[in-house]
Write a protein that holds these residues in place. Structure first.
Motif, short mmCIF file in Angstrom:
data_model
loop_
_atom_site.label_atom_id
_atom_site.label_comp_id
_atom_site.label_asym_id
_atom_site.label_seq_id
_atom_site.Cartn_x
_atom_site.Cartn_y
_atom_site.Cartn_z
N ASP A 101 -5.60 1.80 -3.32
CA ASP A 101 -4.96 0.58 -2.83
C ASP A 101 -5.81 -0.13 -1.77
OD1 ASP A 101 -2.85 1.11 -4.48
OD2 ASP A 101 -1.44 1.69 -2.90
N ILE A 116 0.84 -1.21 0.00
CA ILE A 116 0.00 0.00 0.00
C ILE A 116 0.86 1.25 0.00
CG2 ILE A 116 -2.05 1.07 0.91
CD1 ILE A 116 -2.36 -0.74 2.99
N THR A 117 0.49 2.16 -0.82
CA THR A 117 1.06 3.51 -0.78
C THR A 117 0.66 4.14 0.55
OG1 THR A 117 0.57 3.60 -3.12
CG2 THR A 117 1.10 5.70 -2.06
N SER A 118 1.56 4.93 1.15
CA SER A 118 1.15 5.55 2.41
C SER A 118 0.27 6.77 2.13
CB SER A 118 2.38 5.94 3.23
OG SER A 118 2.88 7.18 2.77
N MET A 119 -0.58 7.07 3.10
CA MET A 119 -1.50 8.21 2.96
C MET A 119 -0.76 9.50 2.71
SD MET A 119 -3.67 7.74 6.39
CE MET A 119 -5.39 7.84 6.06
N ASN A 123 -2.36 3.51 7.43
CA ASN A 123 -1.39 2.95 6.49
C ASN A 123 -1.31 1.42 6.51
OD1 ASN A 123 -0.73 5.26 5.16
ND2 ASN A 123 0.86 5.85 6.63
N TRP A 165 -3.41 5.80 -2.03
CA TRP A 165 -3.67 5.03 -0.81
C TRP A 165 -5.12 4.53 -0.82
CZ3 TRP A 165 -7.44 6.34 2.79
CH2 TRP A 165 -7.49 5.53 3.94
N TYR A 166 -6.04 5.43 -1.16
CA TYR A 166 -7.48 5.08 -1.19
C TYR A 166 -7.72 3.94 -2.18
CZ TYR A 166 -12.51 5.50 -1.90
OH TYR A 166 -13.86 5.23 -1.99
#
Lengths: 477, 477
Positions: free
Chosen positions: B23, B10-13, B279, B20-21
């Motif tokens: 993902d 996951i990409t971090s917020m 995250n 992130w959303y």
């Protein structure tokens, strides 16, 4: 005693069954026509029955591992085209969206008549390995079929339903799931709607477009006509091959999945009306009655009467779906209305009853009245609802059995359909020609090849060639 | 400890909130794209949240007298055309059905983008006297709006929602119902989704096409953007006059009804993700978590471990929604997956725990671990779920409050929106020009005129003329 005005407003079943049906639907406020041709409004009293059907059926689905999802309502034409038999079956009766916003669409979208193609498109991307199987998905939604002639609940251009779509690693498993869901339907019909069903397989002619086998639960309406009440289809790997749905099996080879689908619709409300209704109106089986008990205060302006009615309601509301009819109509009118709407139990309570610490319970189906001490109301109501549910099923079964005939040859077959109305059990050779001939001559179709076969004769009722199967025949909705 | 592979995916917020959303939506298997452009598949984990939202909201509706119905999904063009403002608002973004079966339709039908016109057409025939009022109907269905840019749950061409449509004898009653339903929404957001909402009225520019007043519940997402989470509209008698919906009042004169409508959609799932997620993935408030407790057996091949896990599941299943992850993945992977999917509680149990008669509970939002004696598991789990639900709301409120700013003039206003992200409270003169200017310059819109007004300044933040209202401004989804 029921109010005359109200009662006289329904045509009797014996006089004109179709008109009786329309009258009940209208008077019990189940649904109504709209400005949208061929579509209906399902009104609160009708929708509340559907909600209870959904709740019961959904719980039974979840108990056998079904998960709910939601897929789009549109199907691109190219997707619908992928399975040959399927598109031939449905293309002539779909609605097409050709414009989105202010623009012409590059490809027409049909409004889903059923969602096999969408589920296949989804599964193609979602299934990779045997670990992803089985998929046992279902959706609750509305679908559209551009019917020419429509009737409330029985046939409309848009209707509500559930459609289950599953994918399996093996042919055995998909056949098993097909029959498992058919059994869920049959038990639901019996236990909840109090409708006994004949379980069996559809003939080639009558099966679903794209299926290798279609199974059905067939019910008999009060007028002796059949209603297909739910179907379950085994697709084998036909759709999987058309859509390329493959998975890597444990042995590391790529295999096609095997699929099923199964559905029940708002038709069931039509079935419920036509199996249980009478000349006073609707009769709803207690398990799906949105109002199970209607309390009618008598001389409600007398002090204490309404208060007592509310007190009883609050007591009963712990175990039952209950209401007080405190409108300003006369008791006679209220009684008739409660009957029209099919509430299983009507409780009558007036000043004298209160003084004597009792009330009168009137059971909708038998119209039997019982005096009950107020402190025993809950127990007695529970008993009556239970008995009513059971006896409604027994009565429906007795009606079906007494309207199921046997024909050994065409003469008998024709005579029965000319004089009577119901299911006819007769042997069949397995040829489509005989089905076509019977349909043309008598407007009778094969309803199913029941699982419980009997050897009525050795030859086909139509052509006289050796018989392969016993078939239930009937005129159908 | 969470499995690295899973978490890194996951990409971090902080890096890219939009990514992130996407993902989270994908990895938590909430929904997926389809071959039908702009439409999505809601997968089991996403749909199960929607089912719990429906159940909770529907119960709250029924408690305030709402009845469910179902109206057609098609609107004939002539019907849509009847209310001028309404058709202007919706016509550019509807899908049109032009063919039914093999024939061109005599009149185009749009797929409902909302059903005011259908309800009006229905009420016109169903309402005659004051005795027929009020009508407080709702339907659960899908609607279509031909959006150009779409995002899972937040904006898609088809989405699921409920739409309430009511008709009343007086203007007072319709205003009362409009606000009553807004309050139902606000309480539902707070109590069930743990999302604090700002209640207020939309400006003329932002109100619903055809309404005299639109009220809204506005929520703040983790990235400081606003999400309109539910709206409630008062139509006055505008639709009634356009459609001719009249009733004979008690004084025997014909009057027009007053109407409202109100809706919430599958957007709420997007709100839940963006308010509570972190995250590690999704964090679902316990009240709408399809799985509240996930039991992860450690060293599950050791004798007795799986049996114990099933035993605990059976015990917990009496009070909670629970599952055992008995897949052949590693415990680390299972922990990470349980976090990604947002299960409120993870129970870890291995051979040593069993010997010691205890287990470890890990709370999803704080990731706090607690050792619990097995006999206290139910009590402790109930406590933790309760606390978690409460603290999620408190945290969301603290986040919203710390991201709500005050601007006294345009300089401050611009500076805030250039440097920060959140709600800005500022005064407004009531003119559309100022809203247009602010939108053009900063891509900021008026979210609402909150019921709780403050006198921040005497002049409009934009034009400097006398201020009429304090407005919440923000960048919105």
């Amino acid at each position: 005693m029921a109010d005359k005005k109200m009662v006289e407003a329904i045509t009797s079943m014996e006089e004109d069954f179709a008109q009786w049906y329309t009258d009940v639907v209208k008077k019990a406020e189940l649904c109504d026509y709209t400005s949208v041709k061929g579509c209906m409004v399902i009104k609160p009293a009708g929708y509340a029955i559907w909600e209870l059907i959904q709740k019961e059926l959904d719980a039974r689905f979840k108990a056998v591992g079904v998960q709910n999802v939601y897929l789009p309502m549109f199907i691109p034409e190219s997707l619908l085209d992928k399975e040959k038999d399927h598109v031939e079956g449905f293309a002539p009766e779909v609605a097409w969206v050709t414009q989105g916003g202010l623009n012409e669409l590059p490809e027409r979208l049909c409004v889903r008549p059923t969602s096999e193609t969408l589920f296949c498109d989804f599964y193609k991307n979602d299934i990779h390995s045997y670990r992803d199987l089985p998929k046992v998905y279902n959706q609750w939604c509305s679908v559209v079929r551009w019917e020419k002639e429509t009737r409330p609940f029985l046939r409309s251009r848009e209707f509500l339903w559930q459609e289950g779509h599953t994918a399996h690693a093996t042919a055995e498993e998909s056949q098993e799931r097909t029959l498992q869901m058919l059994n869920v339907y049959a038990k639901f019909l019996e236990e909840v709607l109090a409708i006994p069903a004949i379980k069996g397989q559809k003939t080639e002619k009558e099966k679903f477009a794209g299926a290798i086998a279609t199974y059905t639960v067939e019910a008999l309406m009060h007028d002796g006509k059949a209603l297909q009440s739910g179907t379950s289809h085994n697709f084998g790997d036909g759709f999987a091959k058309a859509f390329g749905i493959q998975f890597a099996d444990k042995d590391n080879t790529l295999k096609y999945v095997h699929q099923t689908s199964w559905g029940m619709t708002t038709r069931l409300i039509g079935a419920l009306i036509m199996v249980h209704g009478d000349n006073e109106g609707l009769v709803i089986p207690p398990r799906v009655a949105p109002i199970q008990i209607c309390i009618v205060p008598v001389m409600q302006k007398k002090e204490g009467v309404l208060d007592k009615a509310y007190e009883l309601r609050d007591r009963l509301a712990k175990d039952f779906r209950v209401k007080v009819d405190d409108s300003d109509k006369t008791p006679g009118f209220k009684f008739a209305e409660a009957e029209m709407r099919g509430y299983p139990i009507r409780v009558e309570i007036g000043p004298k009853d209160i003084e004597a610490g009792k009330c009168v319970i009137c059971r909708r189906d038998t119209r039997e009245k019982t005096e009950v001490a107020l402190e025993e109301l809950e127990t007695k109501a529970a008993e009556i609802l239970e008995t009513m549910q059971k006896e409604m099923l027994e009565r429906a079964r007795a009606h079906r059995d007494s309207h199921t005939y046997v024909a050994h040859n065409m003469e008998e077959f024709e005579q029965i359909f000319n004089e009577k109305s119901g299911f006819v059990k007769a042997m069949w050779c397995g040829c489509r020609e005989c089905e076509d001939q019977i349909k043309e001559k008598l407007a009778v179709t094969s309803r199913c090849m029941p699982f419980e076969q009997e050897q009525i004769a050795d030859t086909c009722v139509c052509c006289g060639k050796p018989a392969k199967k016993m078939v239930y025949w009937g005129r159908a909705y």
